[in-house]
Design an enzyme around this catalytic site. Sequence first.
Site, mmCIF file in Angstrom:
data_model
loop_
_atom_site.group_PDB
_atom_site.id
_atom_site.type_symbol
_atom_site.label_atom_id
_atom_site.label_comp_id
_atom_site.label_asym_id
_atom_site.label_seq_id
_atom_site.Cartn_x
_atom_site.Cartn_y
_atom_site.Cartn_z
ATOM 1 N N GLU A 1 0.847 -1.190 0.000
ATOM 2 C CA GLU A 1 0.000 0.000 0.000
ATOM 3 C C GLU A 1 0.882 1.239 0.000
ATOM 4 O O GLU A 1 1.816 1.323 0.808
ATOM 5 C CB GLU A 1 -0.905 -0.014 1.235
ATOM 6 C CG GLU A 1 -1.872 -1.198 1.244
ATOM 7 C CD GLU A 1 -2.779 -1.252 2.464
ATOM 8 O OE1 GLU A 1 -2.662 -0.363 3.339
ATOM 9 O OE2 GLU A 1 -3.604 -2.179 2.551
ATOM 10 N N HIS B 1 -8.007 1.175 1.653
ATOM 11 C CA HIS B 1 -7.843 0.912 3.090
ATOM 12 C C HIS B 1 -8.585 1.960 3.929
ATOM 13 O O HIS B 1 -8.004 2.612 4.808
ATOM 14 C CB HIS B 1 -6.358 0.877 3.471
ATOM 15 C CG HIS B 1 -6.109 0.060 4.710
ATOM 16 N ND1 HIS B 1 -4.936 -0.602 4.951
ATOM 17 C CD2 HIS B 1 -6.903 -0.191 5.786
ATOM 18 C CE1 HIS B 1 -4.995 -1.226 6.114
ATOM 19 N NE2 HIS B 1 -6.185 -0.988 6.641
#
Length: 328
Positions: free
Chosen positions: A284, A303
Amino acid sequence: MKTLLAGDHFVRNELLAEKLSALPGASFEFTELTLPWPLTPYGRVAEVDEASDVEDALIEVLPGIELVVTQMGPFTERVLEAAPDLRFLVCCRGGPVNVNVPAATKRGVQVASTPGRNAGAAAEHAIALMMGALRKLPQLQRTLEQGEWRSDLYAYDECGGELDGSTVGLIGYGAIGSRVARVMLAFGAHVLVADPILDATAPPQGIEVVELDELLRRSDVVSLHARLTDDTRNMIGAEQIARMPRGAVLVNSARGGLLDYDATVDALESGQLGAAAFDVFPVEPVPKGSRLLTAPNVVMTPHLAGATRQTAHRAAGLAAKAVADFLT
């Protein structure tokens, strides 16, 4: 008590100060430090995970501080060495992943966290991802954005499925998974759960507790709600996906490390998976050129499952309760 509020742009210092100031009989002398998350992504800092890279800023303000409330502060061994007066540290997270707990314990610092702070938000988001994948919502929206009116997508081979009457398998039955299960039952789904802490002889009402392999074989939708540990890392890979019914839906809003994403994309491209939905990823932010960005029938969010204002308020309230318990 000299207290450092090391909040950020989500769990804000003003929320922490409000909740702590409301504790009966308590007196705090606040120092505030605003960390850059989520405007700046978190990452690994020295020996701790998922933290803001602000060791030096913390070290500068920690002398004399007895109590700290933070969400993303990197409480590494180096930072803890600079806090000789620290007695209690509250991490506004489900677990203190950004704290070197052994180093804190060695120095006599008690550590608390706020489990359950985002359970409602994360459960709702998982359900939204599930429904978005089942009904192919991103693809349908894109047709309208492109000026098309695709009534042909009503065709049997093109339309999505529904939860009513489906079998939904939940891997993990903690604070989030249990909430998802209740909603699935309300939708009319049959719910299977695989979780080693549950007793299969006395399952929660309306839920069937099974082994993981059976859950995979029987579920039209599989949703991951397990913690990431050495035992659960990459627990769902090509072999496990192959056991799922062809055309099933896979959802991961827990942790990216639970799932083999290359195997998932392979299954999407082959049609073994009918759709998938993700809020978490192995890396990420998702790198440019990732196969996920061009895979068919995918719903993705960055997220944000726990990103509600209620979560921020709840985190501050749970942190204040932890402080109250410590003081008494």
